[in-house]
Motif scaffolding. Structure first.
Motif, PDB file in Angstrom:
ATOM      1  N   GLU A 362       0.838  -1.199   0.000  1.00  0.00           N
ATOM      2  CA  GLU A 362       0.000   0.000   0.000  1.00  0.00           C
ATOM      3  C   GLU A 362       0.873   1.248   0.000  1.00  0.00           C
ATOM      4  O   GLU A 362       2.012   1.229   0.465  1.00  0.00           O
ATOM      5  N   HIS A 363       0.309   2.336  -0.546  1.00  0.00           N
ATOM      6  CA  HIS A 363       0.982   3.628  -0.539  1.00  0.00           C
ATOM      7  C   HIS A 363      -0.086   4.710  -0.520  1.00  0.00           C
ATOM      8  O   HIS A 363      -1.124   4.587  -1.171  1.00  0.00           O
ATOM      9  N   THR A 364       0.180   5.774   0.206  1.00  0.00           N
ATOM     10  CA  THR A 364      -0.804   6.850   0.346  1.00  0.00           C
ATOM     11  C   THR A 364      -1.247   7.407  -0.989  1.00  0.00           C
ATOM     12  O   THR A 364      -2.434   7.711  -1.187  1.00  0.00           O
ATOM     13  N   TYR A 365      -0.331   7.526  -1.930  1.00  0.00           N
ATOM     14  CA  TYR A 365      -0.643   8.166  -3.203  1.00  0.00           C
ATOM     15  C   TYR A 365      -0.856   7.181  -4.351  1.00  0.00           C
ATOM     16  O   TYR A 365      -0.948   7.592  -5.505  1.00  0.00           O
ATOM     17  N   ALA A 366      -0.940   5.902  -4.043  1.00  0.00           N
ATOM     18  CA  ALA A 366      -1.226   4.925  -5.095  1.00  0.00           C
ATOM     19  C   ALA A 366      -2.625   5.164  -5.660  1.00  0.00           C
ATOM     20  O   ALA A 366      -3.519   5.655  -4.966  1.00  0.00           O
ATOM     21  N   SER A 367      -2.824   4.811  -6.918  1.00  0.00           N
ATOM     22  CA  SER A 367      -4.116   5.046  -7.558  1.00  0.00           C
ATOM     23  C   SER A 367      -4.386   3.988  -8.612  1.00  0.00           C
ATOM     24  O   SER A 367      -3.468   3.304  -9.087  1.00  0.00           O
ATOM     25  N   LYS A 368      -5.641   3.857  -8.981  1.00  0.00           N
ATOM     26  CA  LYS A 368      -6.045   2.923 -10.021  1.00  0.00           C
ATOM     27  C   LYS A 368      -5.806   3.556 -11.394  1.00  0.00           C
ATOM     28  O   LYS A 368      -6.252   4.680 -11.642  1.00  0.00           O
ATOM     29  N   PRO A 369      -5.140   2.862 -12.288  1.00  0.00           N
ATOM     30  CA  PRO A 369      -4.852   3.445 -13.605  1.00  0.00           C
ATOM     31  C   PRO A 369      -6.102   3.751 -14.423  1.00  0.00           C
ATOM     32  O   PRO A 369      -6.045   4.577 -15.335  1.00  0.00           O
ATOM     33  N   SER A 370      -7.211   3.115 -14.101  1.00  0.00           N
ATOM     34  CA  SER A 370      -8.446   3.385 -14.846  1.00  0.00           C
ATOM     35  C   SER A 370      -8.858   4.852 -14.751  1.00  0.00           C
ATOM     36  O   SER A 370      -9.567   5.356 -15.631  1.00  0.00           O
ATOM     37  N   GLY A 371      -8.407   5.555 -13.713  1.00  0.00           N
ATOM     38  CA  GLY A 371      -8.782   6.957 -13.551  1.00  0.00           C
ATOM     39  C   GLY A 371      -7.666   7.950 -13.804  1.00  0.00           C
ATOM     40  O   GLY A 371      -7.852   9.151 -13.580  1.00  0.00           O
ATOM     41  N   TRP A 372      -6.523   7.488 -14.283  1.00  0.00           N
ATOM     42  CA  TRP A 372      -5.383   8.388 -14.444  1.00  0.00           C
ATOM     43  C   TRP A 372      -5.665   9.536 -15.402  1.00  0.00           C
ATOM     44  O   TRP A 372      -5.285  10.675 -15.149  1.00  0.00           O
ATOM     45  N   LEU A 373      -6.311   9.245 -16.522  1.00  0.00           N
ATOM     46  CA  LEU A 373      -6.532  10.283 -17.528  1.00  0.00           C
ATOM     47  C   LEU A 373      -7.510  11.342 -17.034  1.00  0.00           C
ATOM     48  O   LEU A 373      -7.558  12.450 -17.592  1.00  0.00           O
ATOM     49  N   LEU A 374      -8.267  11.001 -15.992  1.00  0.00           N
ATOM     50  CA  LEU A 374      -9.185  11.973 -15.387  1.00  0.00           C
ATOM     51  C   LEU A 374      -8.595  12.609 -14.136  1.00  0.00           C
ATOM     52  O   LEU A 374      -9.282  13.320 -13.420  1.00  0.00           O
ATOM     53  N   LEU A 375      -7.313  12.327 -13.878  1.00  0.00           N
ATOM     54  CA  LEU A 375      -6.592  12.907 -12.738  1.00  0.00           C
ATOM     55  C   LEU A 375      -7.225  12.492 -11.416  1.00  0.00           C
ATOM     56  O   LEU A 375      -7.508  13.312 -10.539  1.00  0.00           O
ATOM     57  N   ASN A 376      -7.396  11.177 -11.264  1.00  0.00           N
ATOM     58  CA  ASN A 376      -8.106  10.673 -10.091  1.00  0.00           C
ATOM     59  C   ASN A 376      -7.337  10.824  -8.784  1.00  0.00           C
ATOM     60  O   ASN A 376      -7.920  11.016  -7.724  1.00  0.00           O
ATOM     61  N   ARG A 377      -5.992  10.748  -8.832  1.00  0.00           N
ATOM     62  CA  ARG A 377      -5.236  10.803  -7.581  1.00  0.00           C
ATOM     63  C   ARG A 377      -3.838  11.346  -7.864  1.00  0.00           C
ATOM     64  O   ARG A 377      -2.937  10.615  -8.270  1.00  0.00           O
ATOM     65  N   PRO A 378      -3.614  12.668  -7.637  1.00  0.00           N
ATOM     66  CA  PRO A 378      -2.270  13.206  -7.825  1.00  0.00           C
ATOM     67  C   PRO A 378      -1.327  12.709  -6.736  1.00  0.00           C
ATOM     68  O   PRO A 378      -1.752  12.107  -5.743  1.00  0.00           O
ATOM     69  N   VAL A 379      -0.049  12.972  -6.930  1.00  0.00           N
ATOM     70  CA  VAL A 379       0.979  12.513  -5.993  1.00  0.00           C
ATOM     71  C   VAL A 379       1.654  13.722  -5.367  1.00  0.00           C
ATOM     72  O   VAL A 379       2.210  14.578  -6.067  1.00  0.00           O
ATOM     73  N   GLY A 380       1.614  13.794  -4.053  1.00  0.00           N
ATOM     74  CA  GLY A 380       2.327  14.848  -3.339  1.00  0.00           C
ATOM     75  C   GLY A 380       3.774  14.457  -3.137  1.00  0.00           C
ATOM     76  O   GLY A 380       4.062  13.443  -2.505  1.00  0.00           O
ATOM     77  N   VAL A 381       4.687  15.253  -3.685  1.00  0.00           N
ATOM     78  CA  VAL A 381       6.102  14.897  -3.595  1.00  0.00           C
ATOM     79  C   VAL A 381       6.840  15.714  -2.546  1.00  0.00           C
ATOM     80  O   VAL A 381       7.961  15.360  -2.154  1.00  0.00           O
ATOM     81  N   ALA A 382       6.262  16.815  -2.095  1.00  0.00           N
ATOM     82  CA  ALA A 382       6.886  17.621  -1.044  1.00  0.00           C
ATOM     83  C   ALA A 382       5.820  18.510  -0.423  1.00  0.00           C
ATOM     84  O   ALA A 382       4.898  18.959  -1.105  1.00  0.00           O
ATOM     85  N   ALA A 383       5.952  18.792   0.868  1.00  0.00           N
ATOM     86  CA  ALA A 383       5.002  19.676   1.547  1.00  0.00           C
ATOM     87  C   ALA A 383       5.670  20.287   2.771  1.00  0.00           C
ATOM     88  O   ALA A 383       6.410  19.622   3.500  1.00  0.00           O
ATOM     89  N   ASP A 384       5.400  21.555   2.977  1.00  0.00           N
ATOM     90  CA  ASP A 384       5.846  22.291   4.166  1.00  0.00           C
ATOM     91  C   ASP A 384       4.595  22.945   4.743  1.00  0.00           C
ATOM     92  O   ASP A 384       4.098  23.948   4.219  1.00  0.00           O
ATOM     93  N   VAL A 385       4.049  22.387   5.805  1.00  0.00           N
ATOM     94  CA  VAL A 385       2.738  22.797   6.309  1.00  0.00           C
ATOM     95  C   VAL A 385       2.867  23.516   7.651  1.00  0.00           C
ATOM     96  O   VAL A 385       3.940  23.589   8.241  1.00  0.00           O
ATOM     97  N   ASP A 386       1.721  24.046   8.105  1.00  0.00           N
ATOM     98  CA  ASP A 386       1.626  24.695   9.427  1.00  0.00           C
ATOM     99  C   ASP A 386       2.591  25.863   9.579  1.00  0.00           C
ATOM    100  O   ASP A 386       3.226  26.046  10.635  1.00  0.00           O
TER     101      ASP A 386
END
Length: 538
Positions: A362-386
């Motif tokens: 499992e992975h937080t940003y994993a997604s089903k390829p059936s929805g890739w062309l509709l941008l079903n699940r982007p991947v966060g590669v970096a974040a600086d929050v709060d």
């Protein structure tokens, strides 16, 4: 001698001869420079290893220093970010699960600019920009229009997925670039082959049964295409699918050219001539380039044989006992053979890793390829929050905060419009038998549909970067149909220009809107939410 073109193709041919190549090349290079400036902006931020840069940037640095990938100490990331670039490695080689071409290109940037975020990302920025130039030239060849060629390049440069991958030390932008170069070469070969056949026939060469043979056995564009596809596969194996497709298309297009000469049973008669030629030029040459790309590994095969055979390889289910491990080191030609056998064993274990090791993970940003062309699940590669108000430039109201993010997400207007364009491409291919739309539709299919076989393991939407060029081509060809072949003013042409132009402008505004979450821009929490259109994008 060529098959009768459609009226649109006749118009394309006419314009192809009228437009100055200096102008068209200058325009393509200008679009490429525009793309490069976008990708160069604040390239060194965020100053960290983003997503899988932790593997590829360090592997590239190891290649630059030793010629093969060595295993790193667990503290290597922190030390590199602190400016320490030596004494980072253990004694033995590291298990690598992707070929080395892309990592060698990343290494070039590191050697030129240093082992820091800018250094390990600059090669991706250069290659991503060159990919835009190739797109301009390919689309111009397909449409005969410098304007539409530049539109295609601009659309590619304005895609968020392409932008972010051109600003990261990941392998995907490199495999997409080499794949598109290979595609462009095969399309150029189609034109070259038909022109060559015409000259051969005009010179009285070739029989009525087969058509010209000897004069078309050496095909320089296909040869160059084989080199490009070899480099693509030498970056990631996924390029094998478009290699297979365009090898078949090269044969099919050649058979069509022979059929236009009156050759009967052209598909069958073309198989031993053009089919075999395409196989040698594309597949055999690609295989030779692929093996050559492992030269660093082959030179250091002994290290892999004696270290990995006894350690890491036994950790993977089905990992085999290398047959060369207990053999004495050979010399001369026997040493080459021994190293190649070790490389083959290594490949079998890498295949087992890809096929089985990650199953049911499992992975937080994993997604089903059936929805890739509709941008079903982007991947966060970096974040600086709060980020608190009043600190680090944050001007959020009290009770809120700011954040920075880098998100692997395509430009929604382009991708969603592109899905419609791919549907139109299928209709146009079947209904009007327009090979250009067929190339876009089948190219998109062969770079996307195979992933459906692997949806039981963690895979990511940014793998669709290989589909993006065909999506852009489908959009550009559709624009060409909307605008129409005639330059004379008409209601139909005006409507087409308005529709095509509106789509381009919407894509441009959409790109500007999402720019901050692609480039680590500072946003208040409310500004960030305004760009996260769906809950699954979080």
């Amino acid at each position: 001698m060529t098959a009768a073109p459609t009226s649109a193709q006749e118009h394309v041919v006419g314009r192809h001869g009228l437009e100055d190549p200096v102008v068209s090349w200058s325009a393509a290079i200008g679009v490429g420079l525009f793309a490069f400036l976008l990708r160069l902006w604040n390239l060194g931020t965020p100053k960290l290893f983003a997503f899988d840069e932790t593997y590829y940037a360090k592997d590239a640095w190891s290649l630059a220093n030793f010629g093969y990938v060595r295993e790193y100490y667990t503290t290597a990331n922190d030390r590199i970010l602190d400016g320490v670039t030596t004494d980072l490695w253990k004694d033995g080689p590291s298990m690598i699960v992707h070929p080395e071409v892309g990592k060698w290109l990343i290494a070039l940037g590191e050697m030129a600019f240093g082992m820091d975020p800018f250094g390990w990302r600059i090669s991706a920025a250069v290659v991503g920009s060159l990919m835009v130039v190739v797109m301009c030239r390919l689309a111009r060849r397909l449409t005969g229009s410098t304007m539409l060629g530049c539109v295609a390049g601009l659309l590619l440069s304005l895609d968020g997925l392409h932008l972010v991958l051109s600003r990261l030390a990941l392998l995907d932008i490199f495999v997409a670039f080499f794949m598109l170069c290979g595609v462009a070469c095969v399309v150029a070969d189609r034109d070259w082959f038909r022109a060559r056949l015409a000259r051969q026939v005009a010179a009285g060469r070739g029989s009525a049964t087969w058509g010209p043979v000897r004069g078309v056995l050496l095909r320089p564009w296909l040869l160059l295409g084989g080199v490009c596809f070899g480099l693509a596969v030498g970056t990631k194996w996924v390029a094998l699918y478009p290699l297979a497709l365009f090898g078949l298309l090269a044969w099919i297009w050649s058979a069509g050219a022979r059929r236009s000469l009156g050759v009967r049973w052209s598909m069958l008669r073309s198989a031993p001539i053009d089919g075999l030629t395409a196989f040698v030029h594309l597949v055999v040459v690609a295989f030779m380039v692929y093996v050559a790309s492992w030269t660093g590994w082959l030179v250091h095969a002994a290290e892999y044989e004696h270290h990995l055979s006894a350690t890491q390889y036994t950790h993977y289910e089905g990992g085999e006992n290398w047959s060369t491990r207990d053999e004495p080191d050979a010399e001369g030609l026997a040493e080459v053979t021994q190293s190649l056998r070790s490389l083959a064993a290594y490949h079998r274990d890498v295949y087992r890793f890809h096929a089985h090791f990650l199953n049911d993970s499992e992975h937080t940003y994993a997604s089903k390829p059936s929805g890739w062309l509709l941008l079903n699940r982007p991947v966060g590669v970096a974040a600086d929050v709060d980020i608190e108000p009043g600190t680090r430039g944050c001007d959020a109201p009290p009770g809120s905060d700011c954040l920075r993010q880098v998100l692997l997400l395509g430009t929604p207007v382009l991708w969603w419009g592109g899905v419609l364009a791919l549907g139109f491409a299928l209709v146009r291919w079947v209904g009007a038998r327009d090979w250009r739309f067929g190339m876009a539709a089948t190219g998109a299919g062969v770079t996307w549909l195979p992933w459906l076989l692997y949806d039981d393991r963690p895979i990511f939407s940014f793998y669709a970067i290989l589909t993006l060029p065909f999506l852009v081509l489908a959009v550009t060809l559709t624009m060409g149909v909307l605008i129409g072949p005639s330059r004379q003013p008409s209601r139909r042409r005006t409507t087409g220009v308005v529709v095509a132009g509106s789509f381009f402008v919407l894509t441009l505004f959409n790109f500007a809107w999402f720019w901050p979450i692609w480039t680590n821009g500072l946003l208040t929490h409310a500004e960030w939410l305004a760009r996260i259109w769906f809950e699954r994008w979080i």
